[in-house]
Design a protein around this motif. Structure first.
Motif, PDB file in Angstrom:
ATOM      1  N   TRP A 117       0.800  -1.217   0.000  1.00 54.72           N
ATOM      2  CA  TRP A 117       0.000   0.000   0.000  1.00 54.72           C
ATOM      3  C   TRP A 117       0.842   1.280   0.000  1.00 54.72           C
ATOM      4  N   ASP A 118       2.144   1.146  -0.143  1.00 55.51           N
ATOM      5  CA  ASP A 118       2.993   2.328  -0.200  1.00 55.51           C
ATOM      6  C   ASP A 118       3.381   2.624  -1.641  1.00 55.51           C
ATOM      7  N   GLU A 119       3.941   3.814  -1.859  1.00 56.42           N
ATOM      8  CA  GLU A 119       4.377   4.232  -3.181  1.00 56.42           C
ATOM      9  C   GLU A 119       5.765   4.855  -3.086  1.00 56.42           C
ATOM     10  N   LYS A 120       6.527   4.685  -4.158  1.00 57.17           N
ATOM     11  CA  LYS A 120       7.841   5.303  -4.240  1.00 57.17           C
ATOM     12  C   LYS A 120       7.947   6.004  -5.589  1.00 57.17           C
ATOM     13  N   ARG A 160       5.202  23.447 -23.960  1.00 58.51           N
ATOM     14  CA  ARG A 160       6.066  22.435 -23.350  1.00 58.51           C
ATOM     15  C   ARG A 160       5.232  21.220 -22.981  1.00 58.51           C
ATOM     16  N   LYS A 161       5.643  20.049 -23.435  1.00 60.16           N
ATOM     17  CA  LYS A 161       4.905  18.828 -23.145  1.00 60.16           C
ATOM     18  C   LYS A 161       5.092  18.426 -21.680  1.00 60.16           C
ATOM     19  N   PRO A 162       4.036  17.887 -21.060  1.00 57.62           N
ATOM     20  CA  PRO A 162       4.195  17.419 -19.673  1.00 57.62           C
ATOM     21  C   PRO A 162       5.045  16.161 -19.610  1.00 57.62           C
ATOM     22  N   VAL A 163       5.726  16.002 -18.475  1.00 60.82           N
ATOM     23  CA  VAL A 163       6.538  14.801 -18.235  1.00 60.82           C
ATOM     24  C   VAL A 163       5.752  13.884 -17.298  1.00 60.82           C
ATOM     25  N   THR A 164       5.569  12.643 -17.707  1.00 65.81           N
ATOM     26  CA  THR A 164       4.775  11.693 -16.947  1.00 65.81           C
ATOM     27  C   THR A 164       5.427  11.337 -15.611  1.00 65.81           C
ATOM     28  N   ARG A 165       4.617  11.307 -14.562  1.00 66.58           N
ATOM     29  CA  ARG A 165       5.093  10.915 -13.233  1.00 66.58           C
ATOM     30  C   ARG A 165       5.016   9.394 -13.122  1.00 66.58           C
ATOM     31  N   VAL A 166       6.103   8.768 -12.637  1.00 70.44           N
ATOM     32  CA  VAL A 166       6.162   7.306 -12.540  1.00 70.44           C
ATOM     33  C   VAL A 166       6.310   6.915 -11.066  1.00 70.44           C
ATOM     34  N   LEU A 167       5.424   6.043 -10.604  1.00 72.63           N
ATOM     35  CA  LEU A 167       5.450   5.575  -9.224  1.00 72.63           C
ATOM     36  C   LEU A 167       5.623   4.070  -9.181  1.00 72.63           C
ATOM     37  N   ALA A 168       6.404   3.608  -8.220  1.00 74.36           N
ATOM     38  CA  ALA A 168       6.459   2.177  -7.897  1.00 74.36           C
ATOM     39  C   ALA A 168       5.461   1.951  -6.768  1.00 74.36           C
ATOM     40  N   SER A 217       1.432   6.628  11.841  1.00 74.36           N
ATOM     41  CA  SER A 217       2.363   5.679  12.461  1.00 74.36           C
ATOM     42  C   SER A 217       2.284   4.307  11.810  1.00 74.36           C
ATOM     43  N   ALA A 218       1.139   4.018  11.159  1.00 73.13           N
ATOM     44  CA  ALA A 218       0.982   2.743  10.453  1.00 73.13           C
ATOM     45  C   ALA A 218       1.385   2.841   8.992  1.00 73.13           C
ATOM     46  N   GLY A 219       1.954   3.988   8.600  1.00 68.29           N
ATOM     47  CA  GLY A 219       2.440   4.149   7.228  1.00 68.29           C
ATOM     48  C   GLY A 219       1.462   4.798   6.288  1.00 68.29           C
ATOM     49  N   GLY A 220       0.301   5.224   6.801  1.00 67.42           N
ATOM     50  CA  GLY A 220      -0.690   5.831   5.921  1.00 67.42           C
ATOM     51  C   GLY A 220      -0.356   7.264   5.562  1.00 67.42           C
ATOM     52  N   THR A 221      -0.841   7.694   4.411  1.00 63.71           N
ATOM     53  CA  THR A 221      -0.695   9.079   3.971  1.00 63.71           C
ATOM     54  C   THR A 221      -2.072   9.642   3.643  1.00 63.71           C
ATOM     55  N   GLY A 222      -2.204  10.955   3.730  1.00 63.59           N
ATOM     56  CA  GLY A 222      -3.510  11.559   3.492  1.00 63.59           C
ATOM     57  C   GLY A 222      -4.457  11.240   4.635  1.00 63.59           C
ATOM     58  N   LYS A 223      -5.746  11.330   4.366  1.00 67.78           N
ATOM     59  CA  LYS A 223      -6.748  11.013   5.374  1.00 67.78           C
ATOM     60  C   LYS A 223      -7.123   9.531   5.291  1.00 67.78           C
TER      61      LYS A 223
END
Length: 260
Positions: A117-120, A160-168, A217-223
């Motif tokens: 459930w995490d992202e990098k 200017r063309k946008p650059v795609t965001r890449v997440l693992a 503390s459990a690694g969550g982000t956002g609400k």
């Protein structure tokens, strides 16, 4: 001498003399006059046809009886040669230019090396830039078809063309040991009536009424209430393991249902 003069007068009176040229007929067509041709004129999308002899757009529009407004856009331009098609866009205002940011796309790639459930971020995205030209035009509005000024995009181009965001992205499920075998549905039913979007004004969110601190503390982000139900359950199990099963500090009233 007198005989020669009399002879000249006599010939002139009789139409004699080979040097005189006959006068051309007044209605004879000019050899260099252009022949009428068909020109299609499109005004605000409405198409008409006309026969014209003008060589420029201005001349063709004059023959067709079309008057241009102060801000009207004409293609080709009025002083350019007229072809078979002329387009006119009626404008109520001078065109204005805006610089608009184009948000980048996001690509998510599954990765076993990222925690569940995490992202990098593998590559940060960058917004593009778009140049937009717009003006007010008069168009029908509402069911009655009453005309009113509305904004219309005339042209837009990418600077200017946008650059795609890449997440693992980590797996969307994972074992959490003995915690996974507890009755999490029973706990959620007591805490939020099984509503992952539940929000308590006191500052608790989601299925298991996380505080923002316990969620982080459990690694969550956002609400917590913005996360999926599956992620909320995973984070709750991580939290349970993190406190070594001392559930009383997290769910003092409903924690007993974990063992029902």
């Amino acid at each position: 001498m007198l005989l020669a003069t009399a002879l000249s007068v006599l010939l002139a009176g009789c139409g004699g003399g080979g040097s005189a040229r006959p006068k051309a007929a007044a209605d004879a067509p000019r050899a260099d006059a252009p022949a009428p041709r068909k020109v299609v004129i499109v005004v605000d999308g409405k198409r008409t046809e006309t026969m014209a002899t003008g060589t420029t757009v201005r001349q063709v529009l004059g023959e067709a009886g079309i008057t241009l407004g102060r801000y009207d856009l004409v293609k080709p331009a009025v002083d350019e040669p007229a072809g078979e098609l002329v387009k006119i866009l009626r404008l109520l205002s001078a065109p204005k230019t805006l610089v608009v940011k184009v948000p980048p796309r996001t690509i998510r790639k599954k990765s076993a090396s990222v925690p569940p459930w995490d992202e990098k971020v593998l590559r940060p995205g960058r917004p593009g830039i778009k140049i937009v030209t717009w003006a007010y035009v008069r168009r029908p509005a509402g069911k009655g078809g009453k005309l009113k000024p509305v904004k219309k995009v005339i042209t837009q181009r990418i600077r200017r063309k946008p650059v795609t965001r890449v997440l693992a992205v980590g797996p969307e499920s994972a074992g959490t040991g003995a915690a996974a075998r507890l009755n999490w549905r029973g706990l959620a039913n007591c805490e939020s009536n099984n509503n992952p979007k539940a929000v308590n004004p006191a500052g608790y969110y989601g299925l298991y009424q996380f505080s923002m601190a316990s969620w982080a503390s459990a690694g969550g982000t956002g609400k917590p209430s913005d996360a999926s139900a599956a992620e909320q359950t995973y984070r709750a199990q991580v939290l349970y393991n993190k406190v070594n099963g001392r559930w009383q500090g997290q769910w003092p009233n409903c924690g007993k249902y974990l063992f029902g």
